[in-house]
Scaffold this motif. Structure first.
Motif, PDB file in Angstrom:
ATOM      1  N   ALA A  24       1.010  -1.141  -0.271  1.00 61.02           N
ATOM      2  CA  ALA A  24       0.251   0.104  -0.291  1.00 61.02           C
ATOM      3  C   ALA A  24       0.692   1.032  -0.109  1.00 61.02           C
ATOM      4  N   GLY A  25       2.135   0.867   0.931  1.00 60.33           N
ATOM      5  CA  GLY A  25       2.942   2.124   0.864  1.00 60.33           C
ATOM      6  C   GLY A  25       3.440   2.547  -0.208  1.00 60.33           C
ATOM      7  N   GLY A  26       3.851   1.561  -0.619  1.00 61.17           N
ATOM      8  CA  GLY A  26       4.455   1.645  -1.617  1.00 61.17           C
ATOM      9  C   GLY A  26       3.999   2.568  -3.650  1.00 61.17           C
ATOM     10  N   TRP A  27       3.201   1.344  -3.097  1.00 60.87           N
ATOM     11  CA  TRP A  27       2.071   1.869  -4.638  1.00 60.87           C
ATOM     12  C   TRP A  27       1.350   3.449  -4.465  1.00 60.87           C
ATOM     13  N   ALA A  28       1.074   4.093  -3.156  1.00 61.15           N
ATOM     14  CA  ALA A  28       0.829   5.286  -3.033  1.00 61.15           C
ATOM     15  C   ALA A  28       2.342   6.554  -3.529  1.00 61.15           C
ATOM     16  N   LEU A  29       2.871   5.634  -2.954  1.00 58.56           N
ATOM     17  CA  LEU A  29       4.070   6.748  -3.278  1.00 58.56           C
ATOM     18  C   LEU A  29       4.303   6.368  -4.617  1.00 58.56           C
ATOM     19  N   ALA A  30       4.443   5.221  -5.515  1.00 61.11           N
ATOM     20  CA  ALA A  30       4.643   5.756  -6.795  1.00 61.11           C
ATOM     21  C   ALA A  30       3.671   6.054  -7.212  1.00 61.11           C
ATOM     22  N   ALA A  31       2.623   6.676  -6.673  1.00 59.06           N
ATOM     23  CA  ALA A  31       1.121   7.048  -7.289  1.00 59.06           C
ATOM     24  C   ALA A  31       1.293   8.623  -7.520  1.00 59.06           C
ATOM     25  N   HIS A  32       2.195   8.656  -6.238  1.00 60.82           N
ATOM     26  CA  HIS A  32       2.569  10.316  -6.310  1.00 60.82           C
ATOM     27  C   HIS A  32       3.105  10.448  -7.322  1.00 60.82           C
ATOM     28  N   ARG A  33       4.006   9.999  -7.645  1.00 58.35           N
ATOM     29  CA  ARG A  33       5.053  10.140  -8.943  1.00 58.35           C
ATOM     30  C   ARG A  33       4.267   9.198 -10.551  1.00 58.35           C
ATOM     31  N   PHE A  34       3.328   8.967 -10.819  1.00 56.98           N
ATOM     32  CA  PHE A  34       2.972   8.587 -11.860  1.00 56.98           C
ATOM     33  C   PHE A  34       1.521   8.104 -11.680  1.00 56.98           C
ATOM     34  N   LEU A  35       0.953   9.928 -12.438  1.00 52.47           N
ATOM     35  CA  LEU A  35      -0.340   9.302 -12.414  1.00 52.47           C
ATOM     36  C   LEU A  35      -1.407   8.733 -12.655  1.00 52.47           C
ATOM     37  N   ASN A  36      -0.908   7.367 -13.428  1.00 54.68           N
ATOM     38  CA  ASN A  36      -1.624   6.276 -13.719  1.00 54.68           C
ATOM     39  C   ASN A  36      -2.084   5.458 -13.299  1.00 54.68           C
TER      40      ASN A  36
END
Length: 131
Positions: A24-36
């Motif tokens: 969950a944390g990794g996904w949210a961090l990645a979503a912070h950078r990558f809009l898709n």
């Protein structure tokens, strides 16, 4: 549920807490950078990952009552401390979501990794293992 089964559940489910909050944390961090990567499913997964903390703490409270009954090992208070801090941390993360709207993915990313770290620390202090 027998005490042995509850101990096994608590010890095994701790890793579910770790892995789910890591993802969950990794996904949210990645979503912070990558809009898709910004999907509604991220919030459902994050909620489920944080719900594992509630289940784990409840199992721990029941275990403490069944196993130790006032005869606590030395490191049990710190083991319990990390569980309760994780509960409060999840509540604090949730409470800041409206104030940090533009950085909500960063908040939940770092928060998820923090929750994972608290779970790892609690595992390290497992009172059912020697020393």
């Amino acid at each position: 549920m027998s005490t042995d089964a509850l101990v096994r559940f608590h010890e095994t489910f701790a890793w579910v807490v770790v892995v789910s909050n890591l993802v969950a944390g990794g996904w949210a961090l990645a979503a912070h950078r990558f809009l898709n990567l910004r999907h509604k499913s991220l919030w459902w997964f994050t909620g489920a990952a944080q719900a594992t903390i509630v289940a784990q703490v409840l199992a721990g409270v029941v275990l403490r009552q069944k196993l130790f009954e006032g005869n606590d090992p030395d490191h049990l208070p710190f083991h319990m401390f990390y569980g309760f801090v994780a509960l409060f941390a999840a509540a604090i993360i949730y409470s800041y979501r409206a104030q940090l709207k533009d950085k909500v993915y960063l908040l939940y990313g770092v928060g998820g990794l923090f929750l994972m770290g608290l779970a790892l620390r609690a595992i390290h202090l497992n009172p059912n293992q020697p020393g």
